[in-house]
Enzyme design. Sequence first.
Site, short mmCIF file in Angstrom:
data_model
loop_
_atom_site.label_atom_id
_atom_site.label_comp_id
_atom_site.label_asym_id
_atom_site.label_seq_id
_atom_site.Cartn_x
_atom_site.Cartn_y
_atom_site.Cartn_z
CG LEU A 449 -0.61 1.91 2.11
CD1 LEU A 449 0.08 0.70 2.73
CD2 LEU A 449 -0.25 3.17 2.87
N GLY A 490 -6.61 -4.86 2.29
CA GLY A 490 -5.53 -4.60 1.35
C GLY A 490 -4.64 -3.49 1.85
CG ASP A 491 -3.16 -0.80 -1.07
OD1 ASP A 491 -4.38 -0.98 -1.19
OD2 ASP A 491 -2.44 -0.38 -2.00
CD GLU A 492 -9.02 0.36 -0.67
OE1 GLU A 492 -9.12 0.63 -1.87
OE2 GLU A 492 -9.96 -0.13 0.00
#
Length: 607
Positions: A449, A490-492
């Site tokens: 993201l 996280g954002d992965e």
Amino acid sequence: MIRPGLTFKLSILLACIGVLASGATGYYAYRANRTMLVKEAAHSLLTSTELLGQRFSESIDDVGADALVLASLPSSAEIASTDDGSRANPSRERLAQVYSSFMIHHAEYLQIRLISRAHYGLELIRFDRDADGLMRVEGGNLQEKGQFPYVFEPLAFSPGRIYTSPMSVNHEYGAHAAQGKPTLRVGTPVANAQGAVVGVVVIDVDLAGLLKRLQSDLPSDYQVYLANEWGDFLVHPDTSKTFGFDRGRRVLMQDSFAVTKPLFEQKESEVLVNGLARPRQAQGQVLAFMRRPFGASGGNRFIVIGLGKPLEDVLSGAHLLGGSIIRMVLISSVLALFLAILFARALTKPLHILAYAATHLFAEHAMETLPLKRTDEIGVLARCFDRLRREIRSQMDALHVKQRELVHLATHDVLTGLPNRMLFMEKLERAIQEATRRREGLAVLFVDLDRFKQINDQFGHSVGDKVLVAVARRLKQVLHSADVVARLGGDEFIVLIEGPRSAEAAPGIASRIMDTLNEEIVMDGQSMTVGASIGISQFPDDSGTAEELLLNADAAMYAAKSGGRCAYLRYHDVLEARRGEQVQRVEAVHAQAGEGATEGHEAEPTA
């Protein structure tokens, strides 16, 4: 005088039968277990011996490959043909750096030398290993080695052949750290452009260090033996028995272990012996020996590798089993006496019922036959057994529920409910195996993201968590039901696309993912856009392993992010871009070198 009654006699008879039966069974189990453990240990030793021999051969082949690489360098042939080592030579210095790098990266190499055919086998480049590390021998310290077999024999070879010396103790003058060490020399001829042999590259290998590295992962109680084709010990747990021929006292393997004679007579290729079956030939040990060919230039040369393990260590499990068997025999004897008394008192039938119920613990029809209505001890036992069965079933049901919850928590992301990295990697490895079997491809999309950190910083972590849940929901809506999406952390996020459609569908899916993540998300009255950068790696084009596919997709994602966010890149395109940049740099260097040469030629007449 009151004689013993029938009940007493029957009880004693049945008890004796039970004791004898349990004792005989225990003794047989103990002996069978000892034999099984020894056989398993022998098989394990033989497998380890095969692996050690294979590693040894592969290590020697690797040394030969290194020698071929050094010999095939054009500068090696040029220096061996024209240089005499007396004058400064920039080409020789550059080549020496290459030789030095091989020494640095191979701790088992004691010496690397480039020896000329001319000047009586003069050393032109030589690196030794001493107590302080790497050392270069230069100038007047370079020696003439033409009289040694490892020089004049490779000089007679055709280019590309490998010479392997006998394993011996290095007694050459000025050998530094190699002095007095068991050494193996590997050499290959150096040929010029016309195919004429002009020199030889020789690599001295620390045999002890090489074997120590090869056996580093063997169990600590394994004993290693190694002998040459004549039977001289090169490696032995007792170091005083190694390299006896170098000290005037030969110690032969076939004398120490008579069972190895067929190996040296080349009648057999492997031998197993243990001290349990043949105590005279393997006293207190389990041994495995194997003959392996050695050296490509020595004709019928071979080595014999052996591994041994103390018999006491092998049978340690049997000793523990023996103690358990004794306890079991005692318990069985008491139980036999108790059952005999019960049988004598006409309690066989209810005991059979209880035994049947015990062997069918969760069968309802077995529980229906229990004498639950009896008021004596049998009835109490039956009711206790029934309560125990119900309690066990209840606890097992609860345990299964908890186990399923724990498995789900261990394999799924708590926030989004998506599979986590561990579960995804298992699915990816299974998908690779299936794709390999079907000869199909698959694709991995690494989704990162772009503006999630700003959203977290601006609106707080609670909103960020809701955004991640929304992103996960959108990803599942975009993807096919057969595709797999997981959250790495996280954002992965990571996506797996399987089947023959993966190669063509991956870019389109990446575009749909970017489109759906570029749409506004409304959280707590706030509008925001997440966006994403995506890297794509494909099997089998980009890699054949799960970890490498993930790393390549990650690398492609970072390349897409560095080139501008909200984009996707395939790992193949990243590699092509890197190759293009390297070609441009090489062409620029060549252009600069050409301009410098032109300026030098123009300035020469003026000088």
